[in-house]
Design an enzyme around this catalytic site. Structure first.
Site, short mmCIF file in Angstrom:
data_model
loop_
_atom_site.label_atom_id
_atom_site.label_comp_id
_atom_site.label_asym_id
_atom_site.label_seq_id
_atom_site.Cartn_x
_atom_site.Cartn_y
_atom_site.Cartn_z
N ASP A 11 0.87 -1.26 0.13
CA ASP A 11 0.13 0.06 0.02
C ASP A 11 0.82 1.35 0.03
O ASP A 11 2.04 1.21 0.75
CB ASP A 11 -0.96 -0.01 1.14
CG ASP A 11 -2.06 1.02 0.98
OD1 ASP A 11 -2.34 1.16 -0.04
OD2 ASP A 11 -2.56 1.62 2.21
N SER A 12 0.63 2.15 -0.77
CA SER A 12 1.65 3.26 -0.98
C SER A 12 0.68 4.59 -1.52
O SER A 12 -0.50 4.43 -1.68
CB SER A 12 2.49 3.04 -2.19
OG SER A 12 1.83 2.69 -3.27
N GLY A 68 -0.61 6.87 -11.09
CA GLY A 68 -0.89 7.94 -10.02
C GLY A 68 -0.47 9.49 -10.05
O GLY A 68 -0.55 9.98 -10.89
#
Length: 200
Positions: free
Chosen positions: A69-70, A153
């Protein structure tokens, strides 16, 4: 050794394969286990989400499972978007909408007030219940407009510290060398190598 990547994100899979390519590991994904469910990322921290996804993957596939998770933390926004990075713009969020929202919220911030960091937590879970976590960080600045066509992202608006181009303007190799996920994956890599050596 076989490891299941608890994701269906093709770009994340590509990053993992690039860094693990020379290890005697067969990389599988959730696409190889259609019955495995998507895991809701409802944790309060990156670690909670990564661990939850990795454990779910290990239980479902019966093999070691790797999950990450980032996200991006902007200091002037008290760490936002943080764990909500991928859905910052709401239920219908995508990369473009998330970037637009963040840039709008930062429109009055200049210079050092645009400092931020990318954070990545990777969890490696085993079918016997053991879990190991690894972290990677990259400090930098949020630009004022998107630049570059690579990455995903928030890559088009993030300038790593000391660099004059965004993650999205870098080659895959350049990004891997300094990215939060690249750093965390190298920690995983070192752990796996050590584990393999002990079994020889």
């Amino acid at each position: 050794m076989e490891i299941v990547l608890a994701t269906r994100n093709r770009r994340k899979v590509e990053e993992v394969i690039r860094i693990m390519v020379d290890l005697p590991i067969l990389i599988l994904t959730l696409d190889d286990f259609p019955a495995c469910p998507e895991t809701e990322e409802d944790g309060a921290t990156f670690e909670e989400n990564a661990v939850k996804k990795a454990i779910t993957g290990a239980k479902c596939a019966g093999k070691p499972s790797l999950a990450d998770d980032s996200g991006l933390e902007v200091y002037a926004l008290k760490g936002a978007p943080g764990v909500f990075s991928s859905r910052y713009a709401g239920p219908e969020a995508n990369d473009r909408k998330n970037i637009e929202k963040l840039l709008n919220e930062m429109r009055f911030l200049e210079g050092k007030h645009r400092k931020a960091r990318f954070v990545c937590c990777i969890a490696l879970a085993f079918p016997d219940g053991k879990v190991h976590t690894f972290y990677g960080y990259t400090e930098g600045l949020v630009g004022t407009e998107p630049r570059g066509g690579s990455g995903f992202g928030y890559d088009p608006i993030f300038y790593p510290e000391g660099r004059d181009k965004t993650f999205a303007e870098m080659t895959a190799e350049e990004k891997d060398a300094i990215s939060h996920r690249g750093r965390a994956l190298r920690e995983v890599r070192d752990f796996l190598i050590s584990r393999m050596e002990k079994k020889i």
